[in-house]
Motif scaffolding. Sequence first.
Motif, PDB file in Angstrom:
ATOM      1  N   TRP A  46     -13.306  29.131  32.595  1.00  0.00           N
ATOM      2  CA  TRP A  46     -14.074  28.216  33.427  1.00  0.00           C
ATOM      3  C   TRP A  46     -15.106  27.502  32.560  1.00  0.00           C
ATOM      4  O   TRP A  46     -15.520  28.021  31.522  1.00  0.00           O
ATOM      5  CB  TRP A  46     -14.821  28.977  34.535  1.00  0.00           C
ATOM      6  N   ARG A  57     -18.966  26.125  38.909  1.00  0.00           N
ATOM      7  CA  ARG A  57     -18.015  26.480  37.860  1.00  0.00           C
ATOM      8  C   ARG A  57     -16.737  25.708  38.132  1.00  0.00           C
ATOM      9  O   ARG A  57     -16.299  25.604  39.273  1.00  0.00           O
ATOM     10  CB  ARG A  57     -17.732  27.980  37.866  1.00  0.00           C
ATOM     11  N   ARG A  58     -16.147  25.162  37.072  1.00  0.00           N
ATOM     12  CA  ARG A  58     -14.897  24.413  37.213  1.00  0.00           C
ATOM     13  C   ARG A  58     -13.867  24.992  36.263  1.00  0.00           C
ATOM     14  O   ARG A  58     -14.175  25.301  35.108  1.00  0.00           O
ATOM     15  CB  ARG A  58     -15.122  22.935  36.882  1.00  0.00           C
ATOM     16  N   ARG A  59     -12.648  25.145  36.764  1.00  0.00           N
ATOM     17  CA  ARG A  59     -11.574  25.628  35.898  1.00  0.00           C
ATOM     18  C   ARG A  59     -11.456  24.689  34.700  1.00  0.00           C
ATOM     19  O   ARG A  59     -11.353  23.471  34.835  1.00  0.00           O
ATOM     20  CB  ARG A  59     -10.255  25.673  36.651  1.00  0.00           C
ATOM     21  N   ASP A  79      -8.313  29.608  41.435  1.00  0.00           N
ATOM     22  CA  ASP A  79      -9.066  28.375  41.637  1.00  0.00           C
ATOM     23  C   ASP A  79     -10.027  28.529  42.797  1.00  0.00           C
ATOM     24  O   ASP A  79      -9.745  29.216  43.774  1.00  0.00           O
ATOM     25  CB  ASP A  79      -8.132  27.201  41.951  1.00  0.00           C
TER      26      ASP A  79
END
Length: 313
Positions: free
Chosen positions: A172, A187-189, A202
């Motif tokens: 992430w 948080r972003r993949r 996800d």
Amino acid sequence: MRIGLITSAPDHPVLAATTALLTARGHHVEALDPAAGPDGQAGPSDPPADVYLLKAHTPAALALARGLEERGVPVVNPVAATELCQDRLAMAELARRAGLPFAPTRAAADPAELLAAVEAGDLLLPLVVKSRHSRRHDLVARVDDTARLRALAEQWPDEPVVAQPYLPSTGWDQKLWVVAGQLFRARRRSELAGPEHTELPDGDDGFGPAELSADRAAVALRAGEVFGLDVYGVDLLDGPGEPVVVDVNAFPGIRGQAGAPEALAALALRVGGAGSGVPRPRADGIGIGIGTGTGTGGATPAPADAGPGTVAG
């Protein structure tokens, strides 16, 4: 008050929500599409608006905003700061000079030059290879072996690039956004997640919740001081270790963050109401004029358990 949006997408969620807040309070918001007009560039109304929000980063948008600055009209963010964040090498060099924990960054004329350095033993894999000049649909790739680097050299033969060491992570990225000293997070993949992250779940649209420690909040706020930005994003590697900055973005999307449109509307009114003012000093001693500039100097980091949209005061 009149607020201008320099963008080709005034329906972008954060801009649309900000516009709704401002118009509900009796202010006039006008979109200025930098690609419009017979010469490919729109012109501002005369007289211009009281303040402009520079969301687009195309050459036409920057030229339009620069012309407004030359007339004494405040622009958020300033053109010089926006352009600096588009050059990933200049951004990394300034960040490291200012003491920000930025990932080591090396420039090359093209991916083939990186390949030659790897084959000569002067550069170690794995790497993250990015276009030197940040733009939509640019190059961002994880390189684990010479075959991948050779493929990039064939696909991007004339692309100036930068390389950063690939550092182990959770798969992430931690996204921190700041609007006039107010922090938002998620948080972003990571687009660089590898085979070891195939089972990574996800969140909504690839986003998930993120904790905000005091040291990471301090890094994000310091980035605003260093680059002379009021609306920006800081990308950090996710994980329990010391924060590592991998990117700084001027006026990012800030999607889905409660309170962000309110913070942006308040910033526009504050800067537009004050008119042009003195430049805000940057960490390298250069002043960048942005109207009065709200600044983040002297801001206190948010506590570790602070919620999204925490005001650093």
